[in-house]
Write a protein that holds these residues in place. Structure first.
Motif, PDB file in Angstrom:
ATOM      1  N   LEU A  35       0.845  -1.202   0.000  1.00 48.27           N
ATOM      2  CA  LEU A  35       0.000   0.000   0.000  1.00 48.27           C
ATOM      3  C   LEU A  35       0.871   1.239   0.000  1.00 48.27           C
ATOM      4  CD1 LEU A  35      -2.717   1.534   0.345  1.00 48.27           C
ATOM      5  CD2 LEU A  35      -2.423   1.236   2.826  1.00 48.27           C
ATOM      6  N   LEU A  36       0.654   2.125  -0.981  1.00 44.35           N
ATOM      7  CA  LEU A  36       1.323   3.428  -1.027  1.00 44.35           C
ATOM      8  C   LEU A  36       0.337   4.498  -0.569  1.00 44.35           C
ATOM      9  CD1 LEU A  36       3.320   1.812  -2.836  1.00 44.35           C
ATOM     10  CD2 LEU A  36       3.552   3.863  -4.241  1.00 44.35           C
ATOM     11  N   VAL A  37       0.789   5.326   0.365  1.00 45.04           N
ATOM     12  CA  VAL A  37      -0.054   6.407   0.876  1.00 45.04           C
ATOM     13  C   VAL A  37       0.708   7.730   0.772  1.00 45.04           C
ATOM     14  CG1 VAL A  37      -1.406   7.284   2.821  1.00 45.04           C
ATOM     15  CG2 VAL A  37      -1.130   4.816   2.515  1.00 45.04           C
ATOM     16  N   ASP A  72      -2.410  -5.043 -10.656  1.00 48.35           N
ATOM     17  CA  ASP A  72      -2.288  -6.468 -10.353  1.00 48.35           C
ATOM     18  C   ASP A  72      -0.908  -7.010 -10.710  1.00 48.35           C
ATOM     19  OD1 ASP A  72      -4.880  -6.788  -9.347  1.00 48.35           O
ATOM     20  OD2 ASP A  72      -5.727  -7.038 -11.342  1.00 48.35           O
ATOM     21  N   SER A  73      -0.335  -6.521 -11.797  1.00 51.63           N
ATOM     22  CA  SER A  73       0.958  -7.046 -12.241  1.00 51.63           C
ATOM     23  C   SER A  73       2.094  -6.640 -11.299  1.00 51.63           C
ATOM     24  CB  SER A  73       1.262  -6.578 -13.666  1.00 51.63           C
ATOM     25  OG  SER A  73       1.338  -5.164 -13.730  1.00 51.63           O
ATOM     26  N   LYS A  74       1.974  -5.466 -10.684  1.00 50.22           N
ATOM     27  CA  LYS A  74       3.027  -4.968  -9.782  1.00 50.22           C
ATOM     28  C   LYS A  74       2.713  -5.220  -8.313  1.00 50.22           C
ATOM     29  CE  LYS A  74       5.043  -3.422 -13.425  1.00 50.22           C
ATOM     30  NZ  LYS A  74       6.209  -4.147 -13.991  1.00 50.22           N
ATOM     31  N   LYS A  75       1.498  -5.695  -8.019  1.00 49.63           N
ATOM     32  CA  LYS A  75       1.072  -5.983  -6.652  1.00 49.63           C
ATOM     33  C   LYS A  75       1.187  -4.761  -5.735  1.00 49.63           C
ATOM     34  CE  LYS A  75       0.276  -9.772  -5.273  1.00 49.63           C
ATOM     35  NZ  LYS A  75      -0.983 -10.547  -5.102  1.00 49.63           N
ATOM     36  N   ILE A  76       0.760  -3.605  -6.253  1.00 49.50           N
ATOM     37  CA  ILE A  76       0.727  -2.402  -5.421  1.00 49.50           C
ATOM     38  C   ILE A  76      -0.656  -1.760  -5.509  1.00 49.50           C
ATOM     39  CG2 ILE A  76       3.186  -1.932  -5.720  1.00 49.50           C
ATOM     40  CD1 ILE A  76       2.302   0.473  -7.496  1.00 49.50           C
ATOM     41  N   CYS A  77      -1.039  -1.062  -4.475  1.00 50.47           N
ATOM     42  CA  CYS A  77      -2.255  -0.245  -4.509  1.00 50.47           C
ATOM     43  C   CYS A  77      -1.921   1.115  -3.908  1.00 50.47           C
ATOM     44  CB  CYS A  77      -3.418  -0.909  -3.774  1.00 50.47           C
ATOM     45  SG  CYS A  77      -3.139  -1.251  -2.035  1.00 50.47           S
ATOM     46  N   ILE A  78      -2.641   2.117  -4.353  1.00 50.16           N
ATOM     47  CA  ILE A  78      -2.398   3.489  -3.915  1.00 50.16           C
ATOM     48  C   ILE A  78      -3.681   4.056  -3.325  1.00 50.16           C
ATOM     49  CG2 ILE A  78      -1.905   5.850  -4.680  1.00 50.16           C
ATOM     50  CD1 ILE A  78      -0.051   4.710  -6.782  1.00 50.16           C
ATOM     51  N   LEU A  79      -3.585   4.597  -2.127  1.00 46.91           N
ATOM     52  CA  LEU A  79      -4.681   5.358  -1.541  1.00 46.91           C
ATOM     53  C   LEU A  79      -4.417   6.815  -1.892  1.00 46.91           C
ATOM     54  CD1 LEU A  79      -7.218   5.262   0.363  1.00 46.91           C
ATOM     55  CD2 LEU A  79      -5.647   5.872   2.211  1.00 46.91           C
ATOM     56  N   GLN A  80      -4.952   7.268  -3.029  1.00 45.79           N
ATOM     57  CA  GLN A  80      -4.679   8.630  -3.481  1.00 45.79           C
ATOM     58  C   GLN A  80      -5.534   9.626  -2.701  1.00 45.79           C
ATOM     59  OE1 GLN A  80      -2.734  10.690  -4.290  1.00 45.79           O
ATOM     60  NE2 GLN A  80      -2.631  11.039  -6.497  1.00 45.79           N
ATOM     61  N   ILE A  81      -4.863  10.552  -2.041  1.00 36.72           N
ATOM     62  CA  ILE A  81      -5.528  11.552  -1.202  1.00 36.72           C
ATOM     63  C   ILE A  81      -5.370  12.917  -1.857  1.00 36.72           C
ATOM     64  CG2 ILE A  81      -5.489  12.684   1.065  1.00 36.72           C
ATOM     65  CD1 ILE A  81      -4.606  10.015   2.252  1.00 36.72           C
ATOM     66  N   ARG A  82      -6.491  13.560  -2.176  1.00 32.81           N
ATOM     67  CA  ARG A  82      -6.448  14.786  -2.973  1.00 32.81           C
ATOM     68  C   ARG A  82      -6.791  16.052  -2.190  1.00 32.81           C
ATOM     69  NH1 ARG A  82      -8.982  11.058  -6.850  1.00 32.81           N
ATOM     70  NH2 ARG A  82      -7.395  10.502  -8.400  1.00 32.81           N
ATOM     71  N   SER A  83      -7.060  15.930  -0.913  1.00 34.21           N
ATOM     72  CA  SER A  83      -7.342  17.121  -0.108  1.00 34.21           C
ATOM     73  C   SER A  83      -6.862  16.879   1.320  1.00 34.21           C
ATOM     74  CB  SER A  83      -8.835  17.458  -0.126  1.00 34.21           C
ATOM     75  OG  SER A  83      -9.584  16.502   0.595  1.00 34.21           O
ATOM     76  N   PRO A  84      -6.625  17.946   2.079  1.00 37.25           N
ATOM     77  CA  PRO A  84      -6.077  17.792   3.437  1.00 37.25           C
ATOM     78  C   PRO A  84      -7.044  17.090   4.387  1.00 37.25           C
ATOM     79  CG  PRO A  84      -5.842  20.048   2.615  1.00 37.25           C
ATOM     80  CD  PRO A  84      -6.756  19.355   1.669  1.00 37.25           C
ATOM     81  N   LEU A  85      -6.463  16.492   5.425  1.00 43.97           N
ATOM     82  CA  LEU A  85      -7.261  15.904   6.498  1.00 43.97           C
ATOM     83  C   LEU A  85      -7.567  16.977   7.539  1.00 43.97           C
ATOM     84  CD1 LEU A  85      -5.508  12.472   7.171  1.00 43.97           C
ATOM     85  CD2 LEU A  85      -7.345  13.001   5.557  1.00 43.97           C
ATOM     86  N   ILE A  86      -8.716  16.856   8.159  1.00 47.08           N
ATOM     87  CA  ILE A  86      -9.094  17.749   9.255  1.00 47.08           C
ATOM     88  C   ILE A  86      -8.424  17.237  10.526  1.00 47.08           C
ATOM     89  CG2 ILE A  86     -11.021  18.664  10.603  1.00 47.08           C
ATOM     90  CD1 ILE A  86     -12.741  18.172   8.039  1.00 47.08           C
ATOM     91  N   PHE A  87      -7.636  18.063  11.164  1.00 47.20           N
ATOM     92  CA  PHE A  87      -6.739  17.637  12.231  1.00 47.20           C
ATOM     93  C   PHE A  87      -7.430  16.809  13.316  1.00 47.20           C
ATOM     94  CE2 PHE A  87      -4.703  18.327  16.366  1.00 47.20           C
ATOM     95  CZ  PHE A  87      -3.442  17.803  16.097  1.00 47.20           C
ATOM     96  N   LYS A  88      -8.562  17.242  13.815  1.00 52.10           N
ATOM     97  CA  LYS A  88      -9.195  16.578  14.964  1.00 52.10           C
ATOM     98  C   LYS A  88      -9.711  15.180  14.632  1.00 52.10           C
ATOM     99  CE  LYS A  88     -13.277  17.938  16.324  1.00 52.10           C
ATOM    100  NZ  LYS A  88     -14.412  18.759  16.812  1.00 52.10           N
ATOM    101  N   TYR A  89      -9.890  14.884  13.327  1.00 53.48           N
ATOM    102  CA  TYR A  89     -10.383  13.571  12.922  1.00 53.48           C
ATOM    103  C   TYR A  89      -9.305  12.710  12.255  1.00 53.48           C
ATOM    104  CZ  TYR A  89     -14.829  16.064  13.432  1.00 53.48           C
ATOM    105  OH  TYR A  89     -15.881  16.816  13.912  1.00 53.48           O
ATOM    106  N   ALA A  90      -8.121  13.265  12.070  1.00 50.56           N
ATOM    107  CA  ALA A  90      -7.095  12.589  11.274  1.00 50.56           C
ATOM    108  C   ALA A  90      -6.662  11.254  11.881  1.00 50.56           C
ATOM    109  CB  ALA A  90      -5.885  13.505  11.110  1.00 50.56           C
ATOM    110  N   LYS A  91      -6.423  11.222  13.183  1.00 47.83           N
ATOM    111  CA  LYS A  91      -5.917  10.010  13.822  1.00 47.83           C
ATOM    112  C   LYS A  91      -6.893   8.848  13.655  1.00 47.83           C
ATOM    113  CE  LYS A  91      -3.841   8.370  18.156  1.00 47.83           C
ATOM    114  NZ  LYS A  91      -4.666   7.155  18.363  1.00 47.83           N
ATOM    115  N   GLN A  92      -8.167   9.090  13.901  1.00 50.03           N
ATOM    116  CA  GLN A  92      -9.153   8.023  13.774  1.00 50.03           C
ATOM    117  C   GLN A  92      -9.231   7.524  12.326  1.00 50.03           C
ATOM    118  OE1 GLN A  92     -13.108   8.845  15.238  1.00 50.03           O
ATOM    119  NE2 GLN A  92     -13.982   7.040  14.278  1.00 50.03           N
ATOM    120  N   PHE A  93      -9.191   8.459  11.368  1.00 50.26           N
ATOM    121  CA  PHE A  93      -9.256   8.068   9.956  1.00 50.26           C
ATOM    122  C   PHE A  93      -8.051   7.202   9.585  1.00 50.26           C
ATOM    123  CE2 PHE A  93      -7.774   9.108   5.593  1.00 50.26           C
ATOM    124  CZ  PHE A  93      -8.750   8.404   4.883  1.00 50.26           C
ATOM    125  N   LEU A  94      -6.850   7.609   9.982  1.00 53.76           N
ATOM    126  CA  LEU A  94      -5.648   6.863   9.633  1.00 53.76           C
ATOM    127  C   LEU A  94      -5.633   5.490  10.293  1.00 53.76           C
ATOM    128  CD1 LEU A  94      -3.037   9.770   9.793  1.00 53.76           C
ATOM    129  CD2 LEU A  94      -4.020   8.707   7.744  1.00 53.76           C
TER     130      LEU A  94
END
Length: 246
Positions: free
Chosen positions: A19-21, A80-102
């Motif tokens: 997983l790439l983040v 599938d051929s490279k066995k990788i997945c990407i969680l592409q994040i396109r906007s900032p996280l809101i600080f107070k909720y970031a820990k629970q989301f991660l």
């Protein structure tokens, strides 16, 4: 813990994937690098994520002008051929909720049986203390499968003078790394000292460094010749000024 995130997977098979983040950080270098990977490897969208921890964004497909599907602030792509997945994040996280989301991110992908996590980020260029050293730094967890490879990549281990891990300007990278350690999931952070501006060259450099630990492209050709810029990059700095104003 009550979940605050809705996960919609179109393809559940992520067994033994990496997983790439990207962390939202200086110059958006990591998101640009992930864009470059998604486009170059022709990765397939395999899921979408809605979370109250993120500023909502919606727009056209950034990789295909002819697509009729929309893109949102958080999506999952896989090769599938490279066995990788990407969680592409396109906007900032809101600080107070970031820990629970991660934490939910790691729990969700552990359930999918991914084997490790690579976090891409950047740090303020002025924080680089040794001018003649590489612009790249890494942090690797104990027992990580990339521990030996990363040492041979003209990169230096990040110097963290005790206490909690700090990457100034690096967004949530340090927090996600800590969560991975708590969840006993092998993790690697790769970051580059960067400045705001045209960060396309930084993205190319980051992808090139990433290939030192992950086999993503043909070794018979130069890596840069195999990279394909996303069509969305043509509008990276907005439209040109209208001629009527002159």
């Amino acid at each position: 813990m009550e979940k605050s995130t809705i996960w919609k997977f179109f393809d559940e098979d992520l067994d033994e994937y990496t997983l790439l983040v990207p962390s939202v950080a200086v110059g958006n270098v990591s998101q640009l690098a992930c864009d470059l990977l998604i486009s170059s490897l022709n990765m397939v969208k395999t899921g979408s994520v809605y979370t109250t921890a993120q500023i909502p964004v919606i727009g056209y497909d950034p990789y295909n002008l002819k697509s009729e599907s929309l893109s949102t602030s958080c999506e999952i792509y896989k090769s599938d051929s490279k066995k990788i997945c990407i969680l592409q994040i396109r906007s900032p996280l809101i600080f107070k909720y970031a820990k629970q989301f991660l934490e939910e991110v790691i729990e969700t992908f552990k359930e999918k049986k991914i084997k490790d996590v690579i976090i891409l980020t950047s740090s303020f260029a002025h924080e680089k203390k040794h001018i003649l050293s590489s612009s790249f730094r890494y942090i690797v967890s104990e027992g990580n499968p990339y521990a030996e490879k990363i040492k041979n990549g003209d990169m230096e281990k990040h110097e963290n003078n005790g206490g909690d891990l700090k990457i100034l300007g690096g967004g949530f990278a340090s927090l996600l790394y800590k969560i991975c350690l708590e969840k006993s999931l092998p993790c690697l952070i790769l970051f580059k000292y960067s400045s705001e501006g045209d960060n396309i060259p930084d993205a190319y450099d980051m992808v090139n460094k990433l290939t030192l630990v992950c086999s993503l492209f043909s070794e018979d050709k130069d890596v840069f010749s195999q990279l394909l810029q996303p069509v969305s990059w043509t509008l990276l700095f907005g439209r040109p000024p209208p001629q009527d104003i002159y």
